[in-house]
Write a protein that holds these residues in place. Structure first.
Motif, mmCIF file in Angstrom:
data_model
loop_
_atom_site.group_PDB
_atom_site.id
_atom_site.type_symbol
_atom_site.label_atom_id
_atom_site.label_comp_id
_atom_site.label_asym_id
_atom_site.label_seq_id
_atom_site.Cartn_x
_atom_site.Cartn_y
_atom_site.Cartn_z
ATOM 1 N N PHE A 360 0.777 -1.368 -0.160
ATOM 2 C CA PHE A 360 0.075 -0.232 0.066
ATOM 3 C C PHE A 360 0.778 1.193 -0.006
ATOM 4 N N THR A 361 2.210 0.963 0.024
ATOM 5 C CA THR A 361 3.258 2.302 -0.128
ATOM 6 C C THR A 361 3.242 2.662 -1.569
ATOM 7 N N GLN A 362 2.903 1.834 -2.571
ATOM 8 C CA GLN A 362 2.847 2.096 -3.986
ATOM 9 C C GLN A 362 2.228 3.139 -4.180
ATOM 10 N N ILE A 363 2.735 4.232 -5.048
ATOM 11 C CA ILE A 363 1.949 5.232 -5.626
ATOM 12 C C ILE A 363 0.723 4.643 -6.500
ATOM 13 N N GLU A 364 0.832 3.650 -6.938
ATOM 14 C CA GLU A 364 -0.340 3.055 -7.876
ATOM 15 C C GLU A 364 -1.378 2.883 -6.733
ATOM 16 N N SER A 365 -1.214 2.247 -5.624
ATOM 17 C CA SER A 365 -2.353 1.864 -4.713
ATOM 18 C C SER A 365 -2.934 3.103 -4.183
ATOM 19 N N LEU A 366 -2.279 4.207 -4.075
ATOM 20 C CA LEU A 366 -2.836 5.288 -3.456
ATOM 21 C C LEU A 366 -4.033 6.217 -4.577
ATOM 22 N N LYS A 367 -3.966 5.561 -5.621
ATOM 23 C CA LYS A 367 -4.980 6.198 -6.598
ATOM 24 C C LYS A 367 -6.309 6.158 -5.851
ATOM 25 N N GLY A 368 -7.112 7.449 -6.093
ATOM 26 C CA GLY A 368 -8.496 7.483 -5.630
ATOM 27 C C GLY A 368 -8.418 7.427 -4.114
ATOM 28 N N LEU A 369 -7.316 7.874 -3.384
ATOM 29 C CA LEU A 369 -7.437 7.833 -1.642
ATOM 30 C C LEU A 369 -8.397 9.147 -1.402
ATOM 31 N N GLY A 370 -8.122 10.047 -2.426
ATOM 32 C CA GLY A 370 -8.896 11.354 -1.998
ATOM 33 C C GLY A 370 -10.525 11.094 -1.811
ATOM 34 N N ARG A 371 -11.082 10.317 -2.593
ATOM 35 C CA ARG A 371 -12.512 9.863 -2.296
ATOM 36 C C ARG A 371 -12.730 8.750 -1.266
ATOM 37 N N ARG A 372 -11.919 7.640 -1.191
ATOM 38 C CA ARG A 372 -11.823 6.828 -0.156
ATOM 39 C C ARG A 372 -11.586 7.037 1.365
ATOM 40 N N ARG A 373 -10.310 7.928 1.384
ATOM 41 C CA ARG A 373 -10.150 8.358 2.729
ATOM 42 C C ARG A 373 -9.654 9.837 2.591
ATOM 43 N N PRO A 374 -10.731 10.760 2.577
ATOM 44 C CA PRO A 374 -10.520 12.157 2.460
ATOM 45 C C PRO A 374 -9.536 12.547 3.354
ATOM 46 N N ALA A 375 -9.832 12.443 4.658
ATOM 47 C CA ALA A 375 -9.120 13.109 5.768
ATOM 48 C C ALA A 375 -7.533 12.924 5.769
ATOM 49 N N MET A 376 -7.394 11.334 5.191
ATOM 50 C CA MET A 376 -5.862 11.052 5.237
ATOM 51 C C MET A 376 -5.250 11.580 3.964
ATOM 52 N N ALA A 377 -6.024 11.674 2.805
ATOM 53 C CA ALA A 377 -5.401 12.254 1.737
ATOM 54 C C ALA A 377 -5.176 13.694 1.756
#
Lengths: 480, 106
Positions: A360-377
């Motif tokens: 999960f530290t791959q940039i690839e798997s961060l895609k869409g993080l803004g929607r899935r976990r807005p606070a974290m993103a």
């Protein structure tokens, strides 16, 4: 021994200067005792946080009543050392909070982990306060040896063992360089005290002492991860458990910087240009390396190299202008305080992500993080922007201060090169932010995270510190 | 008859050079650790020689020898940690060669 002499050395000033070290060492001993008895194991977090807070309290007391030099002029607890101490303590505390949830799945020896982690700031404080090469050496080892162990703490993972070994082999080599350099300086001048050495350097070092100084500087550049001694950084930062990476990236760098700034007076005046050149090359190596990374942890490691370059610019500026100036010290302290909050926050989020799965530290798997976990993103975005030096974040002001000190020292060309490098750096920070917000979610969706109040609090604290340093810097600058 | 201090310094320089050369050329981790120990001992010898250089009959320079005691203690700690790490590596890879390190490159 003569009792008068003992009274002369161990006076009230000495007690005040050593209070933070003694607090941490006392906490460490209590942690060891707590490990022996099962019912006391629960006290561990209390003991750890208590020692850190106690040491912080002692540092604040020193801030109000600084002590110049104690123990026969070998250790200083002036205002700058006290502030450095607070930076180290913050870095250790952030690392510890994230370690608590990081090892949750495979808890290897958490008691030993806390003991090793609490030893590190003792070493860092001794490095920052050292006025004698012996004291610095002991501090360096008190910091390095726990870090070797911590970096290889996940013995079940070969990456972690290799990171520890790599760090150990290169660290031991750099210590060897330092010691031989120190011994040459001693053989040439007959003293190990920095005060006496600075006076001797002002009238000119003999060639033997100059060679020794080159070795000492080389070993410090290794700890600062400066080009061409930076090649270990990505591997070690990536392989080590992420909470340990927090400590290596922030605290170790701060301690090495504090001491490097102290010994710039021992360097020949002509070396300023060379150091500035190394600084720019380090920034280039870090930024170019970061541009092509696909793993965020590795990207942040290269970004750390680039930041080390910026800090080295400060060392060059100080050498060029001679005396340890108030501006250089405050720029270094502000930069490192901002870096602890920023990199501590960013690596902390990575530790959080990584606890769910390695990939999960791959940039690839961060895609869409803004929607899935807005606070974290949002928090990650803030930290990345601060690392890139965007206005209204602590990172911007920190860079601003460093470059203005560099300009004041008439290293104009190097300062411009540094600013250009910072612009290049934005490219890879923005790439990560774009992946989080503008790309559709990848199929490697992380499972919903367990609620981790402590990690959340640490992240919130880091984010708040970054914002306050960016918007109301006077809160921090007033301390310096 | 006593050995001239310059000879001690030269011997230390040779030891240091052997240590550095061994560090960069050998692949076996145990030998690498031995090379590092040589570097530390070169520093020890230089400290003791430096102390002799700056001592007079009345006043002995003790800073160097004290540093040496610290170095010896720390070298023991480093050897303990280093060998423990080498054993951890051996358990995973069945080798103590630096060539086992290729894994983290990208």
């Amino acid at each position: 021994m003569n009792p008068d002499l003992i009274a002369q050395y161990f006076n009230a000033e000495c007690a005040a200067a050593l209070a933070p070290l003694v607090t941490l060492a006392g906490g460490l001993l209590l942690l060891i005792v707590a490990e022996w008895f099962e019912p006391m194991n629960r006290l561990r977090p209390l003991l750890f946080v208590g020692s850190i807070l106690g040491a912080a309290w002692a540092e604040v007391a020193l801030l109000n009543a600084p002590v110049a030099a104690v123990l026969g002029g070998t250790y200083s607890a002036d205002k700058a050392s006290a502030l450095w101490g607070l930076v180290f303590l913050a870095s250790t505390l952030i690392a510890w909070v994230h370690a608590r949830s990081y090892y949750r799945k495979s808890r290897p020896f958490l008691g030993e982990h806390d003991m090793l982690l609490l030893t590190a700031p003792i070493g860092m404080m001794m490095m920052a306060g050292a006025l004698d090469l012996t004291v610095f050496f002991i501090g360096l080892e008190l910091l390095s040896i726990p870090l070797y162990c911590l970096a290889s703490f996940r013995r079940d993972r070969s990456e972690s063992v290799e990171a520890g070994l790599k760090y150990f082999v290169l660290g031991a080599f750099s210590v060897g360089l330092f010691l031989y350099g120190a011994s040459l300086i001693y053989a040439a001048t007959g003293t190990l005290s920095l005060t006496a050495l600075t006076a001797a350097a002002a009238t000119g070092f003999s060639p033997m002492a100059q060679v020794g100084m080159a070795f000492v500087l080389g070993s410090l550049l290794f700890k600062l991860s400066v080009w061409p001694f930076h090649l270990w950084v990505p591997d070690v930062y990536q392989g080590a458990p992420t909470p340990v990476t927090i400590l290596m990236a922030t605290g170790t760098k701060a301690a090495a910087l504090a001491f490097t700034l102290r010994i710039t007076g021992l360097l020949p005046e002509s070396s300023a240009g060379l150091i500035a050149l190394l600084a720019v090359l380090t920034m280039a190596a870090g930024n170019l390396g970061a541009l092509v990374q696909s793993n965020l942890k590795r990207l942040l490691a290269y970004s750390g190299v680039a930041h080390a370059g910026t800090l080295l610019l400060l060392v060059a500026a100080q050498r060029a202008s001679g005396e340890l100036s108030y501006e250089a010290t405050s720029a270094a302290l502000f930069y490192m305080a901002a870096y602890v909050a920023t990199a501590g926050g960013a690596f902390g989020l990575l530790a959080w992500l990584e606890a769910d799965g390695e990939h999960f530290t791959q940039i690839e798997s961060l895609k869409g993080l803004g929607r899935r976990r807005p606070a974290m993103a949002a928090a990650m975005t803030l930290f990345l922007l601060s690392l890139g030096g965007i206005p209204a974040t602590g990172g911007f002001l920190a860079k601003w201060m460093v470059f203005s000190v560099t300009l004041d020292a008439h290293l104009t060309g190097y300062a411009i090169a540094g600013v250009l490098m910072s612009v290049i750096a934005l490219a890879y920070y923005l790439r990560v932010i774009a992946a989080m917000y503008m790309e559709p979610a990848s199929d490697q969706v992380a499972p919903p995270m367990a609620k981790r109040t402590d990690a959340m609090l640490a992240t919130a604290f880091c984010a708040a510190a970054v914002l306050v340093m960016g918007v109301l810097p006077s809160v921090f600058l007033g301390l310096i | 008859m006593s050995v001239p201090t310059e000879h001690l310094l030269a011997l230390a320089a040779i030891l240091f050079a052997i240590g550095v050369a061994g560090f960069f050329t050998r692949r076996n981790l145990i030998v690498v650790l031995m090379s590092i120990e040589l570097m530390l001992n070169a520093a020890n010898l230089t400290f003791v020689a430096g102390s002799r250089l700056h001592s007079s009959t009345g006043a002995v320079q003790v800073d160097g020898p004290i540093f040496v005691i610290f170095i010896i203690a720390v070298a023991a700690v480093e050897a303990a940690v280093g060998l423990a790490l080498v054993i951890a590596l051996y358990r995973q890879k069945q080798t103590v060669s630096l060539d086992a390190f290729a894994r983290l490159e990208d």
